[in-house]
Design an enzyme around this catalytic site. Structure first.
Site, PDB file in Angstrom:
ATOM      1  N   HIS A  93     -16.412 -87.096-115.607  1.00  0.00           N
ATOM      2  CA  HIS A  93     -17.343 -88.324-115.486  1.00  0.00           C
ATOM      3  C   HIS A  93     -18.424 -87.817-115.593  1.00  0.00           C
ATOM      4  CE1 HIS A  93     -19.580 -91.405-113.390  1.00  0.00           C
ATOM      5  NE2 HIS A  93     -18.591 -92.244-113.662  1.00  0.00           N
ATOM      6  N   GLN A 145     -11.735 -90.432-107.641  1.00  0.00           N
ATOM      7  CA  GLN A 145     -10.365 -91.040-108.081  1.00  0.00           C
ATOM      8  C   GLN A 145      -9.176 -90.633-107.196  1.00  0.00           C
ATOM      9  OE1 GLN A 145     -10.428 -93.713-110.067  1.00  0.00           O
ATOM     10  NE2 GLN A 145     -12.562 -93.669-110.714  1.00  0.00           N
ATOM     11  N   CYS A 202     -18.244 -93.936-118.671  1.00  0.00           N
ATOM     12  CA  CYS A 202     -18.936 -92.748-118.299  1.00  0.00           C
ATOM     13  C   CYS A 202     -18.272 -91.337-118.575  1.00  0.00           C
ATOM     14  CB  CYS A 202     -19.354 -92.852-116.793  1.00  0.00           C
ATOM     15  SG  CYS A 202     -20.263 -94.128-116.439  1.00  0.00           S
ATOM     16  N   LYS A 231     -14.583 -96.974-103.856  1.00  0.00           N
ATOM     17  CA  LYS A 231     -13.395 -97.025-104.773  1.00  0.00           C
ATOM     18  C   LYS A 231     -12.237 -96.969-103.727  1.00  0.00           C
ATOM     19  CE  LYS A 231     -15.599 -94.458-108.349  1.00  0.00           C
ATOM     20  NZ  LYS A 231     -15.769 -95.570-109.419  1.00  0.00           N
ATOM     21  N   ASP A 282     -14.481 -83.122-107.566  1.00  0.00           N
ATOM     22  CA  ASP A 282     -14.733 -84.414-107.542  1.00  0.00           C
ATOM     23  C   ASP A 282     -13.672 -85.372-107.193  1.00  0.00           C
ATOM     24  OD1 ASP A 282     -14.993 -87.087-108.369  1.00  0.00           O
ATOM     25  OD2 ASP A 282     -16.016 -86.896-110.338  1.00  0.00           O
TER      26      ASP A 282
END
Length: 409
Positions: A121, A201, A364, A224, A198
């Site tokens: 991202h 997700q 993104c 999220k 990261d």
């Protein structure tokens, strides 16, 4: 098992859009919020609204207990060893920038390497680009396999003893790919590098054990994972966080302020300058309670099954291309696709007229779009509140879109 009445927990899903029952397939952008989270935030404002840490009155104490209680919930949720390793931020982007600015500037020198992947991202690309420019470091990319996965062989080829930082998403927001983050962490450490994960997700969809993964830093966002917007988490190993200088200065994060010198509070507060994100942190704590009640393993199993069903059904549509690994066990509940000769924005617009919300664009992830040799894609992202009926509505909508644009052209 996911409860049969799971949709009833999410008030927003009980509505029509453009005359059709809403099918929300955009959870990778932001998830919907269960009533428990909404009530937790409302209760704070109705009953406990006060600043934290500084007051000695009852409301201040209750607010502080709820705020710091949310930090403990995060600690348990990711299995961090201490609440000192859990820092509240505005989101994943802020957390990643904090690592790049706080740790990177202190430890990266000219000629050092920073390693990321083509699937990242933008929030996990741009901070490292800027750090590399500032320090004269080399930014390197791990190439992808044809199906959008990462091979450990290419990881070993890319990470070298010159590498100081490796930063990688655990789950791709475009391809759905679940990356071998634990194995990559081991390779990074063997070369003397730190690894940043990261988890934006991953945290909503997979059970994360931060100590088992052995990453040095990690970042994720509340919105999220059924929580409110404006709240995120930076995890860092205590020893690394203690060495870092804060990147934001002001109240709350100080110990002593003199005319010309100041000292910082202990972890985690030295990284939380100003009035904290109190209500959103409390909402995040409620979201974690909700996720753990449903069960992350149940959520993951539900999404693997739904992604497999979705790909099976989408493949019956002529001219539709799916991106990412075909094996549903190698991905989370994200299915990204394109329909021949129809721009993804047009696909999303037609679906919206049938009450179906999907995302269209570059997500993104422009370097990944270039790697895929497309300018944009359409993305359907599933969560616990989606089911096979939602997939069937998506497939029917895509067939209608194909017929409509076939007639037009």
């Amino acid at each position: 098992m996911i409860p049969n009445d799971i949709k009833s927990y999410f008030p927003i899903l009980n509505q029509e859009v453009n005359g059709h029952p809403l099918v929300y397939l955009d959870s990778a952008a932001t998830s919907q919020k269960p009533i428990q989270v909404i009530e937790a935030i409302t209760n704070y404002y109705n009953l406990d609204n006060s600043n934290v840490h500084r007051g000695v009155h009852t409301l201040g104490n209750r607010a502080t207990d709820s705020y710091e209680g949310a930090r403990e919930k995060v600690r348990k949720f990711i299995n961090a060893s201490s609440t000192q390793e859990v820092i509240f931020t505005r989101g994943t982007t802020t957390a990643l920038n904090t690592v790049a600015a706080g740790y990177g500037r202190q430890n990266v020198q000219e000629g050092d390497e920073i390693v990321i992947t083509y699937m990242e991202h933008h929030s996990n690309i741009i901070p490292w680009q800027q750090l590399a420019k500032e320090k004269g470091a080399v930014l390197k990319y791990i190439d992808l396999e044809a199906d959008g996965t990462i091979s450990l062989e290419k990881v070993r080829e890319t990470i070298t003893p010159k590498t100081k930082i490796v930063s990688m998403m655990y789950v791709s927001n475009v391809l759905g790919t679940i990356n071998p983050i634990k194995e990559v962490a081991q390779i990074a450490h063997e070369n003397g590098a730190v690894i940043v994960a990261d988890l934006a997700q991953a945290a909503p969809h997979l059970k994360v054990d931060i100590q088992d993964l052995d990453v040095d830093f990690a970042a994720f966002s509340g919105h999220k994972m059924c929580g409110p917007t404006g709240i995120g988490v930076l995890y860092g190993k205590k020893a690394l966080l203690e060495e870092m200088e804060p990147v934001e200065f002001g109240g709350e994060m100080i110990d002593f302020v003199g005319l010309y010198e100041s000292t910082w509070k202990e972890l985690p507060w030295k990284f939380e300058g100003g009035t904290p994100i109190i209500a959103s942190a409390i909402g995040l704590g409620a979201a974690i309670d909700f996720l753990e009640e449903i069960g992350l393993d149940n959520i993951a199993a539900h999404e693997h099954k739904l992604a497999g069903y979705a790909m099976d059904q989408l493949e019956t549509i002529d001219g539709l291309q799916i991106f990412g690994p075909r094996d549903p066990m190698k991905r989370c509940g994200v299915v990204t696709f394109n329909l021949d000769d129809v721009h993804p924005h047009d696909v999303a617009t037609v679906l919206d007229m049938s009450g179906i919300a999907v995302r269209a664009g570059h997500h993104c992830a422009q370097p990944l779009m270039k790697w895929l040799q497309v300018t944009a894609t359409a993305r359907a992202s599933f969560y616990m509140y989606n089911d096979e009926e939602d997939v069937d509505r998506l497939v029917a909508g895509l067939r209608s879109a194909k017929e409509y644009f076939g007639d037009v052209f």
